[in-house]
Every structure is written in structure tokens, then in C-alpha cells.
Design a protein around this motif. Structure first.
Motif, PDB file in Angstrom:
ATOM      1  N   LYS A 105      42.177  47.504  38.564  1.00 35.90           N
ATOM      2  CA  LYS A 105      41.151  47.689  37.552  1.00 35.90           C
ATOM      3  C   LYS A 105      41.075  46.429  36.677  1.00 35.90           C
ATOM      4  O   LYS A 105      39.993  45.930  36.360  1.00 35.90           O
ATOM      5  CB  LYS A 105      41.465  48.913  36.706  1.00 35.90           C
ATOM      6  N   TYR A 106      42.269  45.904  36.310  1.00 38.40           N
ATOM      7  CA  TYR A 106      42.326  44.657  35.542  1.00 38.40           C
ATOM      8  C   TYR A 106      41.750  43.490  36.349  1.00 38.40           C
ATOM      9  O   TYR A 106      41.046  42.627  35.822  1.00 38.40           O
ATOM     10  CB  TYR A 106      43.769  44.354  35.147  1.00 38.40           C
ATOM     11  N   TRP A 158      37.999  43.525  36.268  1.00 38.25           N
ATOM     12  CA  TRP A 158      37.479  43.028  34.997  1.00 38.25           C
ATOM     13  C   TRP A 158      37.593  41.510  34.896  1.00 38.25           C
ATOM     14  O   TRP A 158      36.689  40.836  34.380  1.00 38.25           O
ATOM     15  CB  TRP A 158      38.209  43.693  33.829  1.00 38.25           C
TER      16      TRP A 158
END
Length: 510
Positions: free
Chosen positions: A150-151, A154
Motif C-alpha cells: 500500500k505504501y 502511494w
């Protein structure tokens, strides 16, 4: 099997070392020839306006990420940094392949030898290696892989948006708020003809659809006609009806079907029909002038000096007008003395019919209509907003320059909706070697504040450009005793003549 097992066991460490080597090598290649690196960055429409920030920022970030990769406790941050950098580099090249014919980016070393597709593939491979290494590291340290990716998403999205934001902002700044970073167009002109002249004293007197016309500083009564193919030349000696004047500065100008033979210090204007050597006096003693632009057969724009303020002013002069001369004292804007600080060149705007006055010592040119109404005051891309001149008053009341002024704009020509200006100032991140061997020409629009791009006109046998003329199809220049013709790779009226940047030093892409 031993090698495979070793790679499996030390995969994260191996990838980290590879990435660290890549970034250190790329940073070193940039730093060792930093000037060339900045020159290349300045040519990119994606990055040109931020050359200073990006050139230092990329080096610092590459070294910092490499250091993080080599420190075991900071390896995770190093891998995130690697993913961010490689995403930005990869997306940058992807945009280049989509939207540009040729835009040099900047990396250096062996990487510059790759083609665009090869370099894109190279970056994708290293980006995937960094992502896989981060995944393996997360598994080894029992980190939630879903949260980790998820990081990663981003980080990748953020860097792509950053590249897009820099591109959009840079393009706007380069065109409308340029801080003196030139964009060199990719081969905008191509030489396709030349003519050897008998001396180097010629200047352009005008042009029509089939001919260009040359005046001579050494033989002012000589009008030379050259066909646009540079194949046929015809010389004619102008025979005015009265030569009993104290001439000081005779010039000739052509606006078909007439030519005009004049000296503003007398002052006198003769007019003759092209092909006929006999010229008749059409004005004598009406107005002194230092420059003249022919508007039509009986109307002119002149630059003269006010008898009251002694400032240089523009005026209209009509042979049948009542009064003949009308002054426009607010067109040229005084900064220092009203004389030297407003010095410049008055030219006709080719097929558009507008006039252009280009200041010599400040970054501005003025577009006027035939009634001398100001249509636009536009800026060139250099930063000299105030004329850098110093004057001294003599005992007889005259003003003289007390030191050499900083010349900003040298020569200019105009046609259609474009102004071509030879600049005397070197921009940021430009090659000093090129400046020693060429003159740079900057192109601007007349209808709005927009810098189109620049190109070099190279010296010939040590001689630089002495004059230039622009028509719809061609750029003509006089260099020494040679008349050269260039055709525009894209038509002058093409609104899409935008920034394909020229590779000035060497190709590089990261």
C-alpha cells in the motif's frame, strides 16, 4: 545450485548493492561534467524551468538513497527511495516517448548509449527488482506485505504526479515566465543555398515573393536584386534627381513596387520604381530621423529626436498628411536618459503589417500597428529589465556614454506573427564553446507573451551574422561576404512550432 541458493539467501542484499552502484555511478557521471548535465536538463520541456533545483536535487537524492541502501538498518527506507526514483525516471521516459520527438534528459556514463526503448526497459527491470526486494525483506522481517505494498503504491503514484506537476509548471514558466533558460529547437532551420557576394558591406533592404533586395554600406547608391533561388543577381545604380546634399548616412529600403533612398540627417527621401534607376524626391526638409520603416507608398514610421526634451521618439510621417508628422512620445519609455536607454531597432513586421521596435539595452520589444498604436509590450527571456548604461554630460550640453553599455538585443527581423532576435547575452546552463562560434537567435510571438525557442547561427570563417531577413518560407542571413538561405523545417505560420529541444552536448536519459 550453489549460486542460485546464494542469490536466494542474499537477494535483498544483492539488489541493494546493485541499486546503490547504479545511483552512485549515475551521480558520479553527472557530477564529473556538471555543466553539460545542466545544459542537457535545460533543454527538456519537462524540467527546463527547474534546471537548478533538479540538477542538484537529483544528485543529492541519488547519493542519499545509495547510502541508505548500504546501511542494513536503513535498507527498507533505501528500497522505498529506490522505488520512488526509478518510478520517476521510468515515467519521465514514458512521457518522452509519448509526447516528444527528441528531448534529452540527463544521466551520463554507459547509460547514455542506450536507446529510448532500451533505457525504459532497463529502468523497469530495476524498478521491479526494487519492489521484489522490498517484498522479500518484508517477509523476512515478518512485516505485513499488504500494508507494505500500500505504501509502495502511494510512493509510485506520488512520484508520477510529481513528474506531471513539474512538467506542466515548467512548460508554463518556459513560455511565459522564463528566467533566462533557452530551449534550443531541434534543427528548426536547414541551409539549402548560398551566394558569394563581392564584399561584406551588404545589408537587407527588403523582399517580395520573388526577390530579396540588398543595399550596400560602401556603395550606397547600389541596389542589388537577387532571386529567391539565389541564382540570378541584378545590380542597379540609383540615380536621384538631386544629389546636392551633405549626405552622412544613406540607406535604401524596398517595399514593392517601390524602393526608397533616404538620409534622415539631410533630411531627404527619394522614391523610385523597382527596375527604374531614376528616383524622385518625395520629401525634403520635412522631418529629421535616425530610422525609417516604410508603411506604404506615402506613409512611414520614423524614429526621431524631440526638439524639446531631446529624447528619442517614434513618429508617423505622411507625405500628404496635415500635419505631415505626428509624434508618439509615450511609445518609447524612458528609464535613464531618454536617449541611449531607449535605443533600439525599428522594423516592419513582414506580411503582418505591424511594426516592431526592439530595445537594445533592455529585455523588451514593442508591437505597434500602422497608426503607431501599441498592441503589445513583450519581454525577451533575459532578465535585464533596466538598461545598464552610464552617461556623462559634456560642457556643450551633449550626453555621451561614460562606459560601454550592456547590449541585450543585437539584430531583429519579423514576419507573420513571429519576431526573431539575435541576443548578445548567454543564458543559464548554456555552452560557452557554442557561444564563441555562433550567434543565438530567439523566437517570440507578437500577439502574446510567448517564447517559442532558440537556435544557433554558426560563424563562417570567423565571421558572424551581420544581418538577417525572414520571409514566410525562408530565413536569409549575411555572414561575411556570403548570403545564406535556410528553410524552416516547420512552416513559420505553424502554431505547433513548439519545443523540440536540440541535444547540445550528448544524449542522456536518467
Amino acid at each position: 545450485m550453489i549460486v542460485v541458493e546464494y542469490i536466494r539467501k542474499h537477494f535483498v542484499q544483492i539488489v541493494s548493492y546493485l541499486l546503490a552502484f547504479l545511483f552512485i555511478y549515475a551521480a558520479f557521471s553527472k557530477a564529473i561534467d556538471f555543466e553539460a548535465f545542466q545544459v542537457q536538463l535545460a533543454q527538456s520541456p519537462f524540467l527546463g524551468a527547474f534546471t537548478g533545483f533538479v540538477s542538484y536535487g537529483v544528485l543529492i537524492v541519488e547519493v542519499l538513497v545509495a547510502m541508505l541502501l548500504l546501511i542494513p538498518k536503513r535498507n527498507r527506507q533505501g528500497l522505498f527511495g529506490s522505488i520512488g526514483l526509478m518510478t520517476a525516471f521510468t515515467f519521465y521516459i514514458h512521457l518522452i516517448l509519448l509526447f516528444s520527438d527528441f528531448i534529452p534528459c540527463s544521466c551520463g556514463g554507459i547509460l547514455e548509449k542506450m536507446g529510448w526503448g532500451e533505457h525504459l526497459l532497463f529502468n523497469i527491470v530495476f524498478l521491479l527488482l526494487a519492489i521484489i526486494a522490498l517484498y522479500v525483506s518484508a517477509k523476512e522481517h515478518h512485516v505485513d506485505t499488504k500494508k507494505e505494498f500500500k505504501y509502495v503504491s502511494w510512493v509510485m503514484l506520488g512520484n508520477m504526479l510529481l513528474v506531471i506537476a513539474i512538467f506542466g509548471t515548467s512548460e508554463h514558466i518556459m513560455r511565459t515566465q522564463n528566467s533566462f533558460v533557452r530551449r534550443f529547437l531541434q534543427y528548426p532551420i536547414i541551409e539549402d543555398g548560398s551566394l558569394k557576394l563581392d564584399n561584406a558591406d551588404y545589408y537587407f533592404a527588403g523582399a517580395d515573393s520573388d526577390h530579396i533586395y540588398l543595399g550596400s554600406r560602401n556603395l550606397p547608391q547600389l541596389l542589388t536584386t537577387v532571386d529567391t533561388g539565389l541564382a540570378k543577381t541584378y545590380k542597379m545604380k540609383i540615380l536621384p534627381d538631386n544629389l546636392d546634399h551633405s549626405f552622412k548616412k544613406i540607406e535604401v529600403q524596398v517595399k514593392s513596387p517601390f524602393y526608397y533612398f533616404y538620409d534622415g540627417t539631410v533630411p531627404v527621401i527619394y522614391r523610385g520604381k523597382l527596375g527604374d534607376p531614376k528616383a524622385q524626391t518625395v520629401s525634403f526638409g520635412d522631418a529629421y530621423f535616425t530610422q525609417l520603416a516604410v508603411l506604404d507608398s506615402g506613409k512611414f514610421a520614423i524614429r526621431t529626436q524631440s526638439s524639446q526634451t531631446k529624447d528619442l521618439v517614434l513618429a508617423s510621417f505622411e507625405l500628404l498628411g496635415k500635419p505631415k508628422v505626428n509624434f508618439y512620445p509615450t511609445v518609447l519609455q524612458k528609464q535613464v536618459d531618454g536617449f541611449f536607454d531607449v535605443d533600439g531597432k525599428l522594423i516592419g513586421g513582414g506580411d503582418v503589417g505591424n511594426l516592431v521596435y526592439t530595445y537594445s539595452y533592455r529585455n523588451q520589444f514593442i508591437v505597434l500597428n500602422k497608426n503607431l498604436e501599441v498592441l503589445n509590450r513583450l519581454n525577451t527571456i533575459d532578465t535585464t529589465t533596466i538598461a545598464k548604461i552610464s552617461t556623462a554630460s559634456l560642457s556643450d550640453g551633449q550626453h555621451k556614454l561614460s562606459s560601454p553599455p550592456l547590449r541585450v538585443n543585437s539584430k531583429s527581423a519579423a514576419n507573420k506573427n513571429f519576431v526573431f532576435i539575435i541576443s548578445d547575452l548567454m543564458g543559464r546552463y548554456e555552452s560557452r564553446k557554442a557561444w564563441k562560434n555562433a550567434k543565438v537567435v530567439d523566437i517570440y510571438r507578437m500577439d502574446r507573451q510567448e517564447y517559442v525557442g532558440s537556435f544557433y547561427l554558426y560563424n563562417d570563417n570567423g565571421k558572424s551574422v551581420s544581418d538577417m531577413l525572414v520571409t514566410e518560407k525562408y530565413l536569409y542571413v549575411i555572414i561575411g561576404n556570403k548570403l545564406q538561405r535556410f528553410y524552416f523545417r516547420k512552416p513559420l505560420y505553424d502554431k505547433n512550432i513548439t519545443g523540440e529541444a536540440e541535444n547540445l552536448i550528448v544524449k542522456s536519459r536518467q
